[in-house]
Design a protein around this motif. Structure first.
Motif, PDB file in Angstrom:
ATOM      1  N   GLN A 149      18.274  -0.593  19.755  1.00 26.71           N
ATOM      2  CA  GLN A 149      18.425  -2.027  20.008  1.00 26.71           C
ATOM      3  C   GLN A 149      17.315  -2.544  20.916  1.00 26.71           C
ATOM      4  OE1 GLN A 149      21.747  -3.449  22.537  1.00 26.71           O
ATOM      5  NE2 GLN A 149      22.311  -4.791  20.834  1.00 26.71           N
ATOM      6  N   ASP A 150      17.025  -1.840  22.003  1.00 27.87           N
ATOM      7  CA  ASP A 150      16.007  -2.300  22.943  1.00 27.87           C
ATOM      8  C   ASP A 150      14.618  -2.340  22.316  1.00 27.87           C
ATOM      9  OD1 ASP A 150      17.944  -2.596  24.817  1.00 27.87           O
ATOM     10  OD2 ASP A 150      17.170  -1.111  26.237  1.00 27.87           O
ATOM     11  N   GLN A 189      19.435  -5.280  34.316  1.00 29.54           N
ATOM     12  CA  GLN A 189      20.120  -6.339  33.590  1.00 29.54           C
ATOM     13  C   GLN A 189      21.346  -5.757  32.916  1.00 29.54           C
ATOM     14  OE1 GLN A 189      16.637  -7.127  31.039  1.00 29.54           O
ATOM     15  NE2 GLN A 189      17.953  -6.696  29.303  1.00 29.54           N
ATOM     16  N   HIS A 222      14.091  -3.045  19.304  1.00 29.00           N
ATOM     17  CA  HIS A 222      14.188  -3.904  18.121  1.00 29.00           C
ATOM     18  C   HIS A 222      13.926  -3.109  16.847  1.00 29.00           C
ATOM     19  CE1 HIS A 222      13.442  -7.937  20.468  1.00 29.00           C
ATOM     20  NE2 HIS A 222      14.381  -7.174  20.997  1.00 29.00           N
ATOM     21  N   LYS A 281      22.621  -7.386  29.979  1.00 26.73           N
ATOM     22  CA  LYS A 281      22.630  -7.831  28.587  1.00 26.73           C
ATOM     23  C   LYS A 281      21.404  -7.276  27.864  1.00 26.73           C
ATOM     24  CE  LYS A 281      25.104 -12.155  29.456  1.00 26.73           C
ATOM     25  NZ  LYS A 281      25.060 -13.641  29.341  1.00 26.73           N
ATOM     26  N   ASP A 331      24.389  -6.684  17.996  1.00 29.33           N
ATOM     27  CA  ASP A 331      23.634  -7.907  17.704  1.00 29.33           C
ATOM     28  C   ASP A 331      24.441  -8.846  16.821  1.00 29.33           C
ATOM     29  OD1 ASP A 331      21.150  -7.018  18.994  1.00 29.33           O
ATOM     30  OD2 ASP A 331      21.080  -5.548  17.368  1.00 29.33           O
ATOM     31  N   SER A 362      15.153  -0.692  28.229  1.00 32.24           N
ATOM     32  CA  SER A 362      14.912  -1.941  28.947  1.00 32.24           C
ATOM     33  C   SER A 362      15.387  -1.858  30.392  1.00 32.24           C
ATOM     34  CB  SER A 362      15.606  -3.104  28.236  1.00 32.24           C
ATOM     35  OG  SER A 362      17.018  -2.937  28.263  1.00 32.24           O
ATOM     36  N   PRO A 407      17.999  -7.220  25.589  1.00 32.84           N
ATOM     37  CA  PRO A 407      16.895  -8.183  25.506  1.00 32.84           C
ATOM     38  C   PRO A 407      17.157  -9.203  24.404  1.00 32.84           C
ATOM     39  CG  PRO A 407      16.082  -5.926  25.596  1.00 32.84           C
ATOM     40  CD  PRO A 407      17.552  -5.832  25.396  1.00 32.84           C
ATOM     41  N   GLN A 408      16.745 -10.438  24.641  1.00 38.09           N
ATOM     42  CA  GLN A 408      16.919 -11.487  23.642  1.00 38.09           C
ATOM     43  C   GLN A 408      16.154 -11.127  22.380  1.00 38.09           C
ATOM     44  OE1 GLN A 408      18.946 -14.060  24.391  1.00 38.09           O
ATOM     45  NE2 GLN A 408      18.832 -14.801  22.287  1.00 38.09           N
ATOM     46  N   ARG A 409      16.815 -11.297  21.241  1.00 40.17           N
ATOM     47  CA  ARG A 409      16.171 -10.943  19.974  1.00 40.17           C
ATOM     48  C   ARG A 409      15.815 -12.195  19.186  1.00 40.17           C
ATOM     49  NH1 ARG A 409      18.111  -5.342  17.420  1.00 40.17           N
ATOM     50  NH2 ARG A 409      16.291  -5.891  16.197  1.00 40.17           N
ATOM     51  N   SER A 410      14.598 -12.216  18.717  1.00 42.63           N
ATOM     52  CA  SER A 410      14.144 -13.329  17.869  1.00 42.63           C
ATOM     53  C   SER A 410      13.796 -12.823  16.477  1.00 42.63           C
ATOM     54  CB  SER A 410      12.919 -14.001  18.496  1.00 42.63           C
ATOM     55  OG  SER A 410      11.870 -13.044  18.668  1.00 42.63           O
ATOM     56  N   SER A 454      23.316 -14.513  11.175  1.00 38.57           N
ATOM     57  CA  SER A 454      24.162 -15.575  11.732  1.00 38.57           C
ATOM     58  C   SER A 454      25.231 -16.041  10.760  1.00 38.57           C
ATOM     59  CB  SER A 454      23.299 -16.766  12.154  1.00 38.57           C
ATOM     60  OG  SER A 454      22.635 -17.309  11.020  1.00 38.57           O
TER      61      SER A 454
END
Length: 490
Positions: free
Chosen positions: A326-327, A409, A329, A411, A379, A367, A413-416, A423
């Motif tokens: 996940q970290d 942290q 990506h 949470k 995610d 992270s 990292p924010q994923r784009s 979604s």
């Protein structure tokens, strides 16, 4: 206590065998181990600099109580049993995952790490005098009998065990292969006890399972044993052959209900999909004992789209893999929040007297976050059913757990980089989704949504598994009843 479904990891036992060590330690002798603990362990949680005089006083107190129990307990009890109980209390009082193992328990644990042992294929956890099922191992007598995570074992062969020490219950469940045993279970939302009869057998843990769904690969890792990484590579190569040389539909890795196992195997598995960068780091009490492991430079899939399935039963080593992927990506995580065990245990052998399983470090994802008590948040949230979660107890719900500290942290990292379809995936199956059957992958909602998403990531056709279902029948209250027109006579 209220019976609830749960999945725990740590001082669990597998048909009476302790789970594999997170961080195996080679060699050592009793003198070295004892000396190290005497010099480095704080004598008091409130005052690490407590004086030798006070320590002597406390040891004198222990000796006095020892003599009182030995002389006055209702039944005669051996000195060894008293000392063993004291050691268990000292260690289990620190956190849920530290424990003392007798010589036999230590030998059993060493056998289990090889993935072959005798028993029922059943992981259980003791807590407050109750024996709770952690998880049945795929393909074992417990699995075939339909025993579920969260079940409580209250009787063995008709004899009540609730309130008995875990080791006593474990000994009763052990036995020669081909002999029968009857378990009485308490199950959430089931009004009557569930009684199942099993036949003991030699258990062979399948390190890895695989399947090919069209051109999409599927690999399940039920536990991290000595051979997991090797078996993973074999399974992947077999999938490539079956798919004609390329998995054009991507790869799904299933870590649901995987309670963990060997840290080294978690690192090797992660390195199989991440070409560079950190996999995991550990921070111990003494900075010199902290470590970091990096990827080994080779992604066996050459960047293939990957989806990882997790749930409340994904713990420890499986969380290390999930967090790393996940970290970086490198994969999209689907399912529900994981268990939240962010600590590492070291096995310290004491020749002739078993071993100590001691929490010696916290681990951190690439992270820098600690998932201790928090778990890995997927995610994409996709529940396995419309009912309450199967695993209602996680690390955070256990007593005296290790604190979450040192992470930068809480949470991910924010994923784009998530695909557009992410979604749009439903959070739970529709009302007309078929009942889950472990032998029928088409009924596994999380798996089907995972296949759908990874195919979308691979830019191949990703049909909606819900689209082919029959229409949802209208509720009885919404059905209309024809009104009979009657002529009125005057």
């Amino acid at each position: 206590m209220t019976f609830r479904t749960a999945l725990l990891f740590g001082a669990a036992v597998l048909s009476g065998l302790t789970l594999a060590p997170e961080f195996p330690v080679a060699g050592g002798n009793y003198g070295v181990v004892a000396e190290a603990h005497a010099e480095t362990a704080p004598a008091s949680s409130t005052d690490p600099k407590i004086s030798h005089a006070e320590t002597y006083k406390l040891l004198t107190l222990f000796g006095s109580i020892f003599d009182l129990v030995r002389a006055n307990y209702v039944d005669p009890v051996s000195d060894r049993e008293l000392i063993t109980n004291a050691l268990n209390g000292m260690l289990s009082g620190l956190d849920p995952h530290s424990s003392y193992m007798t010589e036999k328990q230590y030998a059993d644990m060493q056998v289990q790490t090889t993935g072959k042992f005798g028993g029922l294929g059943l992981e259980v956890q003791g807590e407050d005098g109750h024996v709770r099922v952690v998880s049945p191992i795929d393909g074992t007598p417990a699995w075939r009998a339909g025993i579920k995570p969260g079940d409580y074992i209250v009787a063995i062969d008709g004899h009540n065990i609730d309130g008995s020490p875990l080791n006593d219950a474990v000994e009763k469940m052990r036995g020669k292969p081909d002999t029968k045993i009857t378990l009485t279970l308490i199950r959430a939302k089931t009004p009557k006890p569930v009684i199942v009869t099993l036949t003991r057998e030699i258990i062979h843990i399948e390190a890895v399972k695989s399947a090919l769904y069209d051109k999409t690969g599927y690999i399940r890792i039920p536990q991290f044993t000595e051979d997991t990484s090797e078996e993973l590579h074999k399974a992947y190569d077999e999938l490539l052959k079956k798919a004609g040389g390329k998995l054009t539909g991507g790869l799904v890795i299933d870590l649901r209900n995987d309670p963990g196992g060997l840290l080294t195997q978690a690192i090797d598995v992660s390195s199989s999909f991440i070409s560079n960068g950190e996999i995991v780091s550990t921070r111990a009490r003494h900075p010199k004992d902290s470590q970091r492991w990096d990827a080994k430079g080779h992604d066996i899939t050459d960047g293939m789209p990957i989806v990882v399935l997790i749930n409340g039963g994904s713990a420890s080593a499986s969380e290390i893999v999930s967090g790393a992927l996940q970290d970086h990506h490198r994969a999209v995580l689907i399912g529900t929040k994981s268990f939240g065990k962010g600590s590492v245990q070291t096995i310290m052998p004491i020749p002739g007297n078993g071993a100590v399983r001691l929490t010696t470090a916290r681990y951190y994802t690439p992270s820098g976050r600690s998932i201790q008590g928090l778990g890995i948040v997927p995610d994409v949230l996709v529940k396995e059913s419309r009912e309450e979660p199967a695993f209602s107890i996680r690390e955070a719900d256990l007593s005296h757990i290790l604190k979450n500290q040192g992470g930068n942290q809480t949470k991910p990292p924010q994923r784009s980089d998530l695909p557009a379809l992410a979604s749009k995936l439903p959070e739970e199956p529709p009302a007309n989704w078929p009942a889950f059957d472990v032998t029928k992958p088409a009924t596994d909602f999380q798996l089907q949504e995972g296949l759908r998403l990874v195919r979308s990531m691979a830019n191949v056709a990703a049909p909606d598994p819900v689209a082919s279902l029959p229409p949802v029948p209208a509720p009885a209250s919404e059905k209309t009843t024809p009104v009979k027109n009657e002529a009125s006579h005057h």
